[in-house]
Design a protein around this motif. Structure first.
Motif, short mmCIF file in Angstrom:
data_model
loop_
_atom_site.label_atom_id
_atom_site.label_comp_id
_atom_site.label_asym_id
_atom_site.label_seq_id
_atom_site.Cartn_x
_atom_site.Cartn_y
_atom_site.Cartn_z
N LEU A 7 0.80 -1.21 0.00
CA LEU A 7 0.00 0.00 0.00
C LEU A 7 0.84 1.27 0.00
O LEU A 7 0.44 2.29 -0.52
CB LEU A 7 -0.91 0.01 1.24
N VAL A 8 2.01 1.24 0.61
CA VAL A 8 2.81 2.46 0.74
C VAL A 8 3.22 2.98 -0.63
O VAL A 8 3.62 2.25 -1.51
CB VAL A 8 4.06 2.18 1.60
N GLY A 9 3.12 4.30 -0.81
CA GLY A 9 3.52 4.92 -2.07
C GLY A 9 2.47 4.85 -3.16
O GLY A 9 2.76 5.12 -4.32
N LEU A 10 1.25 4.54 -2.80
CA LEU A 10 0.19 4.30 -3.78
C LEU A 10 -0.07 5.48 -4.68
O LEU A 10 -0.29 5.31 -5.87
CB LEU A 10 -1.09 3.96 -3.01
N VAL A 11 -0.05 6.69 -4.16
CA VAL A 11 -0.42 7.86 -4.96
C VAL A 11 0.75 8.40 -5.77
O VAL A 11 0.62 9.41 -6.43
CB VAL A 11 -0.98 8.98 -4.06
N ALA A 15 3.50 6.24 -15.12
CA ALA A 15 3.09 5.45 -16.28
C ALA A 15 4.08 4.33 -16.56
O ALA A 15 5.27 4.45 -16.35
CB ALA A 15 2.98 6.35 -17.49
N SER A 16 3.54 3.21 -17.08
CA SER A 16 4.38 2.05 -17.38
C SER A 16 3.79 1.33 -18.57
O SER A 16 3.23 1.94 -19.46
CB SER A 16 4.47 1.15 -16.13
N CYS A 17 3.91 0.00 -18.60
CA CYS A 17 3.46 -0.77 -19.75
C CYS A 17 2.00 -1.15 -19.62
O CYS A 17 1.34 -0.82 -18.66
CB CYS A 17 4.33 -2.01 -19.91
N THR A 24 -1.25 -0.64 -16.53
CA THR A 24 -0.40 -0.44 -15.37
C THR A 24 0.01 1.02 -15.28
O THR A 24 0.07 1.73 -16.27
CB THR A 24 0.86 -1.31 -15.45
N GLY A 25 0.26 1.46 -14.07
CA GLY A 25 0.66 2.83 -13.86
C GLY A 25 -0.39 3.85 -14.24
O GLY A 25 -0.09 5.00 -14.52
N GLU A 26 -1.66 3.45 -14.23
CA GLU A 26 -2.74 4.36 -14.61
C GLU A 26 -3.08 5.29 -13.44
O GLU A 26 -3.23 4.85 -12.30
CB GLU A 26 -3.98 3.54 -14.97
N LYS A 51 -11.77 15.80 -5.86
CA LYS A 51 -11.61 14.86 -6.96
C LYS A 51 -11.69 13.42 -6.44
O LYS A 51 -11.45 13.14 -5.27
CB LYS A 51 -10.25 15.05 -7.64
N CYS A 52 -12.04 12.52 -7.37
CA CYS A 52 -11.99 11.09 -7.09
C CYS A 52 -11.02 10.48 -8.09
O CYS A 52 -11.04 10.82 -9.28
CB CYS A 52 -13.37 10.47 -7.24
N TYR A 53 -10.17 9.59 -7.61
CA TYR A 53 -9.10 9.06 -8.44
C TYR A 53 -9.11 7.54 -8.49
O TYR A 53 -9.60 6.87 -7.57
CB TYR A 53 -7.73 9.52 -7.90
N ARG A 54 -8.53 7.02 -9.57
CA ARG A 54 -8.27 5.59 -9.69
C ARG A 54 -6.80 5.42 -10.05
O ARG A 54 -6.30 6.08 -10.97
CB ARG A 54 -9.15 4.95 -10.77
N VAL A 55 -6.11 4.57 -9.32
CA VAL A 55 -4.68 4.35 -9.52
C VAL A 55 -4.42 2.86 -9.62
O VAL A 55 -4.97 2.08 -8.83
CB VAL A 55 -3.87 4.93 -8.33
N THR A 56 -3.61 2.45 -10.59
CA THR A 56 -3.24 1.03 -10.69
C THR A 56 -1.75 0.88 -10.44
O THR A 56 -0.97 1.82 -10.56
CB THR A 56 -3.58 0.44 -12.07
N SER A 57 -1.36 -0.34 -10.10
CA SER A 57 0.04 -0.64 -9.84
C SER A 57 0.89 -0.32 -11.07
O SER A 57 0.44 -0.47 -12.21
CB SER A 57 0.20 -2.12 -9.48
N ASP A 58 2.13 0.11 -10.82
CA ASP A 58 3.00 0.43 -11.95
C ASP A 58 3.81 -0.77 -12.43
O ASP A 58 4.67 -0.63 -13.28
CB ASP A 58 3.94 1.60 -11.60
N ARG A 59 3.53 -1.94 -11.89
CA ARG A 59 4.23 -3.16 -12.30
C ARG A 59 3.22 -4.12 -12.93
O ARG A 59 2.19 -4.45 -12.34
CB ARG A 59 4.90 -3.83 -11.11
#
Length: 202
Positions: A7-11, A15-17, A24-26, A51-59
């Motif tokens: 969970l740490v560093g989520l925000v 961007a990635s692949c 990923t990295g969205e 705002k409301c956000y959606r974040v995905t893993s960068d891996r």
């Protein structure tokens, strides 16, 4: 192979692949009416500037999606994260204080942290921890989730913090049970990409 989402560093993801059906990295903005995080209490709302956000893993090998939402509450505010594990991924939960320190102002200015407690609020089990932030009394919270049946971790995690001029027991007991979480609300919701943060000049 099972992967672990931390969970740490989520925000702070960048961007990635891309894999099939999963970016990923969205980092995108989503209409708050379509956010998986909602509150049934009429005194709790996201302001027009919120705002409301959606974040995905960068891996690519670690598939997880986090939804983040800011609320105004009586006498203060709350920030909530709902994190859901994807394919071959589970969520490892560290200590609660570290979880909410993904918010920069909590990391920089949170003080006088109390001891973590397990509490029943509105029929739901939570881990809670009090602290002070910029003159307001605050509480970090995490809903107790059942671990995955066959994996050493969790399929989802819900946590955040609330601060108010007077964050008493009555407000907390009204606030936390008012939240509901349903990832299906965000299916096919229009999104707005968030531009990457400009690199600092050295």
């Amino acid at each position: 192979m099972v992967r672990r989402a931390v969970l740490v560093g989520l925000v702070l993801l960048s961007a990635s692949c891309q894999t099939t059906g999963y970016n990923t990295g969205e980092r995108v903005e989503i209409d708050c009416d379509r956010s998986p995080i909602q509150s049934s209490w009429s005194n709790v709302y996201t302001p027009t500037w919120g705002k409301c956000y959606r974040v995905t893993s960068d891996r690519a090998e670690v598939m997880s999606t986090a939804h983040l939402r800011h609320f105004q509450i009586p006498g203060g505010y709350a920030d909530v994260v709902h994190h859901v594990a994807g394919h071959n991924t589970f969520i490892a939960q560290g200590d609660l204080r570290s979880a909410v320190r993904i918010y920069k102002r909590v990391a920089a200015n949170g003080a006088d942290w109390g001891e973590p407690r397990n509490e029943n609020l509105g029929g739901e089990e939570y881990e809670t921890q009090t602290f002070l932030l910029s003159g307001k009394s605050c509480m970090a919270f995490r809903a107790k989730a059942a671990p995955a049946a066959t994996l050493p971790g969790y399929r989802s995690a819900t946590y955040g913090y609330a601060c108010a001029n007077r964050l008493d027991r009555e407000l907390v007991e009204r606030l936390l049970p008012s939240f509901s979480y349903d990832i299906a609300r965000a299916e096919n919701a229009p999104v707005k990409p968030i531009p990457p943060t400009p690199a600092k000049r050295s």
